[in-house]
Motif scaffolding. Sequence first.
Motif, mmCIF file in Angstrom:
data_model
loop_
_atom_site.group_PDB
_atom_site.id
_atom_site.type_symbol
_atom_site.label_atom_id
_atom_site.label_comp_id
_atom_site.label_asym_id
_atom_site.label_seq_id
_atom_site.Cartn_x
_atom_site.Cartn_y
_atom_site.Cartn_z
ATOM 1 N N SER A 1 0.840 -1.213 0.000
ATOM 2 C CA SER A 1 0.000 0.000 0.000
ATOM 3 C C SER A 1 0.864 1.248 0.000
ATOM 4 O O SER A 1 0.590 2.213 -0.748
ATOM 5 C CB SER A 1 -0.914 0.011 1.225
ATOM 6 N N LEU A 2 1.911 1.245 0.820
ATOM 7 C CA LEU A 2 2.785 2.414 0.928
ATOM 8 C C LEU A 2 3.482 2.699 -0.386
ATOM 9 O O LEU A 2 3.587 3.850 -0.825
ATOM 10 C CB LEU A 2 3.809 2.164 2.052
ATOM 11 N N GLU B 1 1.118 4.208 -2.780
ATOM 12 C CA GLU B 1 0.893 5.645 -2.533
ATOM 13 C C GLU B 1 1.976 6.479 -3.161
ATOM 14 O O GLU B 1 1.734 7.637 -3.547
ATOM 15 C CB GLU B 1 0.877 5.911 -1.016
ATOM 16 N N ALA B 2 3.194 5.882 -3.303
ATOM 17 C CA ALA B 2 4.283 6.624 -3.944
ATOM 18 C C ALA B 2 4.179 6.589 -5.451
ATOM 19 O O ALA B 2 5.052 7.108 -6.149
ATOM 20 C CB ALA B 2 5.620 6.047 -3.491
ATOM 21 N N SER C 1 3.210 0.601 -8.682
ATOM 22 C CA SER C 1 2.389 -0.576 -8.404
ATOM 23 C C SER C 1 3.248 -1.834 -8.547
ATOM 24 O O SER C 1 3.842 -2.068 -9.601
ATOM 25 C CB SER C 1 1.212 -0.624 -9.391
#
Lengths: 109, 884
Positions: free
Chosen positions: A33-34, A37-38, A41
């Motif tokens: 997930s982190l 967010e950056a 994928s």
Amino acid sequence: MTLDSSRLGEVEQLVLLAVYRLHGEAYAVPIRSLIAEAGISLTRGSIYITLDRLEQKRLVSSAFTEPTGRPGGKARRVFEIRPAGIAALRSARRALDRLAIGTPLERKP
Amino acid sequence: MTRLFRWALRVVPNDWRDAVARDLLEETDGRTTTRADLWRAAQAIRIAIGLRFDRRRRFVQRVTPRAWTFSGLGADIRDAVRTGRRQLASTIAIVATLAVGIGATTAIYCVFDALLFRPTPGAADPSTLISVEFGAPGVRAYGTRRAFPSLRAAGEPLGLQFLGDAVDVGSVAMRAPVTGDSELATCAFVSSQYFTALGLRPIAGRLLTDAEADAGADLAVISESLWNAHFGRRDDVVGQTIVVNGHTLNVVGVIGGFDGSMLPGNNAPVDVWAPMGRQDLLMASMSDRDIVGDLTGRVRAGTSLPQLQDALQAAYRNFGRTLPPRDAAFMPYVHQSSELLLSRSRSAIGVYRLMMGGVLILLLLSCANAANLLLARTLAGRRDVAVRLALGASRWRIARRHLVQSAAIVAVSTASGVGLAMLLTAAVRGLRVVSYLPEIRVLTVNGRVLLSCTCVAAAVVVLFGVLPAIVAARTNVHGVLARVSRAVSAPHRIRESLVIGQIALALLLVAGAGVLNRSLQKELSADLGLDLDHVLQLTLRPDDLGYSSGRSAKVVQDTVQALQQEGLSSVASSYPVPLWGSGADLRIQTRSMSQPEKHTLATSSVSPDFFRVLGIPIVAGRALSASEFGESPSIDPMPVVVSESFVRAFLQGAPPVGQQFFIERSRGMAMMPSTALVVGVAADVRASARGRILPTVYHSRIPDVRYGAILIRPDRMNAALLSEIRGAVQRVDPALPITALTTLRSTELDDLAQDRVLARLSALLALCALLLAMSGVAAVVAQVVAERTRDFGIRSALGASARDLGRLVLTGVGVRLLAGVIVGAAIYAYASRWLVHRIYGVTALDTTSMVLTLMALTAAGLAASWLPARRAARIDPVVALRAE
């Protein structure tokens, strides 16, 4: 060819950084997930493979939490960055900075 | 967690399984819909494939060849020795279990080796040995020795080096050098080039030269066993004398290691090798001494056998212009020596195949048993393995450590197994029944056998050693260290599968042994139509002393009278011996036949008391009278007694007694027609349980006595009887040895030698299998009780009685037994087809045998589990719970 623990691939850097940021709560789901967010994928499989590699290189360590209280609950495997991992991240960052000198990507102090 | 997701997770490496399951459940919020489950299963498989491939790639990249192969191997070997010493009892149990399987397999392979790879023990370089057989296509016949020079001359340019002949004449009367008593010996007469062709070397003195063999010097070569028995293995044997059929021969040398097993029809080791040129003097009974059957030769390497055969046949055809047309029709055919001997042993190959199948099953059983014991040891040490893995040991290293332990155990077991095989082959060599398997006289554990033993050992390591190594390498570190019970579920399934497999394999051997032994029992109890137990058969061969057939017949009749004078009232003679079993194609013509027809009949020349002595009832008419016995062969009609089967086949339609028919009789080589008058009908007899009933004609015209016997029904059987019989024979002719003195029952037992060997060996294998299965069940039940000590303690604390706990254990044993029986029965139902041709009077699924098998397995299982069940019943709940 042997595995050189001091050299990190791109995915390894991303995962290692995520582990560093999640400090004590780093397992596959929040790591992915982190990184997402950056803006990057990664597949679930690549997360697990990279964590496995990093552990083999002794850049991270893992521990199993206690199983959840409900019946059939599994133990969670959480990762913690090790000093060697932090050093590897710093080394990778310095290498990038040195290479970027004289280019528009050079970071100003 | 659904079954699909659980199955998908099995592919994930052990150390990631729980974490991946946890993460995927978290991502899907634990939803239990089919779609969510499918998604989780798919993700689990993708993750598993990625992890496994990447790990494999890293593994190959990471380690250097030196470290991968040998680094730490010395430490593993030292560790294996230490572990073996520390757990001595279980190590000895595993070694003993494997040694039984390996030893039995090696022993049977020794038999195969002697049969298939060393058919000419003692002869040099069997690959260039040939046999020359005379006959026509599909028919074996004979040739003439006079053609030797022509054959040798024709074969020499094409590679033939030597060509010789040896004739095994069977028993001769030999006077023992020390005691002077007459006894039987087996004699063979050799021509020139026979010993040379075989490349034999004497172990004392020398062999006969070609000139001595053909010219017929009064010389002989003796066997090593004769040298040991009668000359004390003394060095001065050369120059000593032996007396054969009344003639003195000087001993020139001793042969060792070669026993004449190449000779056709040879069933006993040859004791005396005499020159062919002396055959006429020593064997007066043999009518045509120029006849040869199979010749022995040696060719140069690379010789074309078809070309050699063509040349020999051309030479024989030229020579045959001087022979009678019938003899000239038989041509020489060249064969590789080993092929010929193999074809002669074909009847025994079926026995070897069954024996090999049985010991391979026993080997599998012992491997399964050893694997279980080693698995138990591995599970007991899994905490140690988990700690090693946690400290950084690689799984390959863990697996290698266990493989080295297994290999060390197998090495010790192989050495023990070879020792056991040597003991077993020594025991087999001494068995009387072995004489029906001529090559088995020479059984050694040689390089070829050791190589096969090593291959068996390697297979054993793979079969039983890899499993514990895999189980150890797949140890779930977290599960074991956190004492999670499911961490050992996979090894438990393997353990249960192994014990069920052992029970199934034991069932195969026990059921097979039951059927074979029941079949033998049926054969032995079959009614052959004559009394086997109370009749002695005395075999004399006066013709071996050079007596004419008339004098030989008189000697036999005088012996019968001498025995009657000793007080033995029930004495008869029969030519051939009872239980002969074979007939001849003879022409007969009865009232219902328009012309003579050829039929297979048995004919016997018998004395008047024959039917009474053997207990064969006369169902019509009478037996032959004393006045009819010994009538001149020229008197027609010849009074005969016929069997019931003869009446059914040829004399229907009118009372048989008083009927006449034409029958072609054989006397020597001449066929003399006779008119036969039926004076009586006797009940049918047969030579063996499996033998067919042949229409039989009993007459009283005495033929050549060579294949006959004197039959005695004594009032009592004791040592004095034997002295009386020997005394009677000595009074008639002091030089006449007794060829044999046995009961008819022992003759029948000799004929059933192969079936008895199979029955005994199968019973031995079944017993070993039962013991191995018992030990396997006992080990597993003991482990289960140990692992469930806490469970039993809780049950006991909650009120379960000792009987309840014991019943719980025995129920588990019963379930395993049932599963093993079902699996074993299914395999046996398929495999029993290989038994069908070897059994008599029972089917392969004989009910009695199957019931006895089930009872034996149940009793063995219960006996094996009695002690662990007792231990479980006596568990003190306080002690059990405190120990946890």
